[in-house]
Motif scaffolding. Structure first.
Motif, PDB file in Angstrom:
ATOM      1  N   GLU A 108       0.822  -1.196   0.000  1.00  0.00           N
ATOM      2  CA  GLU A 108       0.000   0.000   0.000  1.00  0.00           C
ATOM      3  C   GLU A 108       0.864   1.257   0.000  1.00  0.00           C
ATOM      4  O   GLU A 108       1.976   1.263   0.528  1.00  0.00           O
ATOM      5  CB  GLU A 108      -0.913   0.033   1.235  1.00  0.00           C
ATOM      6  N   LEU A 109       0.324   2.316  -0.581  1.00  0.00           N
ATOM      7  CA  LEU A 109       1.017   3.593  -0.588  1.00  0.00           C
ATOM      8  C   LEU A 109       1.000   4.181   0.822  1.00  0.00           C
ATOM      9  O   LEU A 109      -0.045   4.229   1.476  1.00  0.00           O
ATOM     10  CB  LEU A 109       0.335   4.562  -1.555  1.00  0.00           C
ATOM     11  N   VAL A 110       2.149   4.653   1.267  1.00  0.00           N
ATOM     12  CA  VAL A 110       2.262   5.340   2.552  1.00  0.00           C
ATOM     13  C   VAL A 110       2.278   6.846   2.336  1.00  0.00           C
ATOM     14  O   VAL A 110       1.496   7.587   2.923  1.00  0.00           O
ATOM     15  CB  VAL A 110       3.532   4.911   3.308  1.00  0.00           C
ATOM     16  N   ALA A 111       3.178   7.297   1.474  1.00  0.00           N
ATOM     17  CA  ALA A 111       3.311   8.726   1.208  1.00  0.00           C
ATOM     18  C   ALA A 111       4.063   8.924  -0.091  1.00  0.00           C
ATOM     19  O   ALA A 111       4.888   8.089  -0.471  1.00  0.00           O
ATOM     20  CB  ALA A 111       4.050   9.440   2.340  1.00  0.00           C
ATOM     21  N   ALA A 112       3.776  10.039  -0.765  1.00  0.00           N
ATOM     22  CA  ALA A 112       4.458  10.349  -2.017  1.00  0.00           C
ATOM     23  C   ALA A 112       4.660  11.846  -2.123  1.00  0.00           C
ATOM     24  O   ALA A 112       3.917  12.638  -1.516  1.00  0.00           O
ATOM     25  CB  ALA A 112       3.663   9.830  -3.214  1.00  0.00           C
TER      26      ALA A 112
ATOM     27  N   ALA B 246      -1.325   8.308   3.057  1.00  0.00           N
ATOM     28  CA  ALA B 246      -2.393   7.391   3.445  1.00  0.00           C
ATOM     29  C   ALA B 246      -3.080   7.950   4.682  1.00  0.00           C
ATOM     30  O   ALA B 246      -2.424   8.562   5.540  1.00  0.00           O
ATOM     31  CB  ALA B 246      -1.819   6.012   3.740  1.00  0.00           C
ATOM     32  N   ASP B 247      -4.377   7.738   4.785  1.00  0.00           N
ATOM     33  CA  ASP B 247      -5.118   8.267   5.930  1.00  0.00           C
ATOM     34  C   ASP B 247      -4.541   7.762   7.251  1.00  0.00           C
ATOM     35  O   ASP B 247      -4.531   8.474   8.252  1.00  0.00           O
ATOM     36  CB  ASP B 247      -6.594   7.861   5.825  1.00  0.00           C
ATOM     37  N   SER B 248      -4.040   6.539   7.244  1.00  0.00           N
ATOM     38  CA  SER B 248      -3.566   5.910   8.475  1.00  0.00           C
ATOM     39  C   SER B 248      -2.292   6.551   9.024  1.00  0.00           C
ATOM     40  O   SER B 248      -1.940   6.328  10.188  1.00  0.00           O
ATOM     41  CB  SER B 248      -3.323   4.419   8.243  1.00  0.00           C
ATOM     42  N   VAL B 249      -1.589   7.341   8.207  1.00  0.00           N
ATOM     43  CA  VAL B 249      -0.331   7.940   8.670  1.00  0.00           C
ATOM     44  C   VAL B 249      -0.369   9.460   8.716  1.00  0.00           C
ATOM     45  O   VAL B 249       0.593  10.090   9.168  1.00  0.00           O
ATOM     46  CB  VAL B 249       0.864   7.486   7.797  1.00  0.00           C
ATOM     47  N   LYS B 250      -1.465  10.053   8.283  1.00  0.00           N
ATOM     48  CA  LYS B 250      -1.562  11.519   8.292  1.00  0.00           C
ATOM     49  C   LYS B 250      -1.365  12.064   9.708  1.00  0.00           C
ATOM     50  O   LYS B 250      -1.934  11.541  10.668  1.00  0.00           O
ATOM     51  CB  LYS B 250      -2.920  11.959   7.740  1.00  0.00           C
ATOM     52  N   GLY B 251      -0.563  13.103   9.793  1.00  0.00           N
ATOM     53  CA  GLY B 251      -0.294  13.703  11.093  1.00  0.00           C
ATOM     54  C   GLY B 251       0.836  13.044  11.863  1.00  0.00           C
ATOM     55  O   GLY B 251       1.302  13.585  12.871  1.00  0.00           O
TER      56      GLY B 251
ATOM     57  N   SER C 229       5.392   8.824  16.307  1.00  0.00           N
ATOM     58  CA  SER C 229       4.242   8.190  16.980  1.00  0.00           C
ATOM     59  C   SER C 229       3.920   6.837  16.363  1.00  0.00           C
ATOM     60  O   SER C 229       2.765   6.537  16.045  1.00  0.00           O
ATOM     61  CB  SER C 229       3.013   9.107  16.908  1.00  0.00           C
ATOM     62  N   LEU C 230       4.939   6.039  16.184  1.00  0.00           N
ATOM     63  CA  LEU C 230       4.761   4.753  15.511  1.00  0.00           C
ATOM     64  C   LEU C 230       3.882   3.809  16.318  1.00  0.00           C
ATOM     65  O   LEU C 230       3.904   3.803  17.556  1.00  0.00           O
ATOM     66  CB  LEU C 230       6.122   4.119  15.231  1.00  0.00           C
ATOM     67  N   LYS C 231       3.109   3.018  15.575  1.00  0.00           N
ATOM     68  CA  LYS C 231       2.180   2.059  16.160  1.00  0.00           C
ATOM     69  C   LYS C 231       2.553   0.651  15.698  1.00  0.00           C
ATOM     70  O   LYS C 231       3.164   0.485  14.638  1.00  0.00           O
ATOM     71  CB  LYS C 231       0.753   2.373  15.712  1.00  0.00           C
ATOM     72  N   PRO C 232       2.160  -0.365  16.444  1.00  0.00           N
ATOM     73  CA  PRO C 232       2.457  -1.735  16.003  1.00  0.00           C
ATOM     74  C   PRO C 232       1.930  -2.031  14.603  1.00  0.00           C
ATOM     75  O   PRO C 232       2.559  -2.783  13.850  1.00  0.00           O
ATOM     76  CB  PRO C 232       1.749  -2.593  17.060  1.00  0.00           C
ATOM     77  N   GLU C 233       0.817  -1.426  14.236  1.00  0.00           N
ATOM     78  CA  GLU C 233       0.262  -1.658  12.897  1.00  0.00           C
ATOM     79  C   GLU C 233       1.072  -1.013  11.782  1.00  0.00           C
ATOM     80  O   GLU C 233       0.782  -1.216  10.606  1.00  0.00           O
ATOM     81  CB  GLU C 233      -1.204  -1.201  12.824  1.00  0.00           C
ATOM     82  N   ASP C 234       2.081  -0.239  12.124  1.00  0.00           N
ATOM     83  CA  ASP C 234       2.991   0.303  11.115  1.00  0.00           C
ATOM     84  C   ASP C 234       4.078  -0.703  10.745  1.00  0.00           C
ATOM     85  O   ASP C 234       4.870  -0.462   9.829  1.00  0.00           O
ATOM     86  CB  ASP C 234       3.661   1.584  11.620  1.00  0.00           C
ATOM     87  N   THR C 235       4.125  -1.806  11.440  1.00  0.00           N
ATOM     88  CA  THR C 235       5.122  -2.837  11.158  1.00  0.00           C
ATOM     89  C   THR C 235       4.938  -3.392   9.751  1.00  0.00           C
ATOM     90  O   THR C 235       3.845  -3.823   9.378  1.00  0.00           O
ATOM     91  CB  THR C 235       5.018  -3.984  12.181  1.00  0.00           C
ATOM     92  N   ALA C 236       5.991  -3.334   8.960  1.00  0.00           N
ATOM     93  CA  ALA C 236       5.927  -3.778   7.564  1.00  0.00           C
ATOM     94  C   ALA C 236       7.314  -3.637   6.938  1.00  0.00           C
ATOM     95  O   ALA C 236       8.216  -3.051   7.541  1.00  0.00           O
ATOM     96  CB  ALA C 236       4.935  -2.931   6.774  1.00  0.00           C
TER      97      ALA C 236
END
Length: 120
Positions: A46-50, A60-65, A84-91
């Motif tokens: 999935e796209l994170v940022a460009a 991506a909405d999930s990483v905005k801010g 402000s990393l979250k476990p769901e950012d693991t990839a």
């Protein structure tokens, strides 16, 4: 030949920060957009940022801010600052760039990927 080389992944605790860098090198005429994608186990990439050559950004909405993409000081580099990393950012995070190797020929290039693990 064009290469994208990433650096900066690793293990971090929830709430922590990491900074990813990607440098493009080789027979580059110009670069259109550069960005970061990620792929978690069992999920699609999935796209994170460009960021475009003009500096426009997309997240991506999930990483905005929390994440910020920018062009590096060195030519043909892109930075992803992740806070402000979250476990769901693991990839596995992949650098991507749309690169012209001559005036009328552009192609997508990918880095080899760098692992980001967010865990306590």
């Amino acid at each position: 030949q064009v290469q994208l080389v990433e650096s900066g992944g690793g293990l971090v605790q929830p709430g922590g920060s990491l900074r990813l860098s990607c440098a493009a090198s080789g027979s580059i005429f110009s670069i259109n957009a550069m960005g970061w994608y990620r792929q978690a186990p069992g999920k699609e990439r999935e796209l994170v940022a460009a960021i475009t050559s003009g500096g426009s950004t997309n997240y991506a909405d999930s990483v905005k801010g929390r994440f910020t993409i920018s062009r590096g000081n060195a030519k043909n580099t892109v930075i992803l600052q992740m806070n402000s990393l979250k476990p769901e950012d693991t990839a596995v995070y992949y650098c991507n760039a749309g690169i012209y190797t001559r005036p009328n020929f552009a192609k997508d290039y990918w880095g080899q990927g760098t692992q980001v693990t967010v865990s306590s």
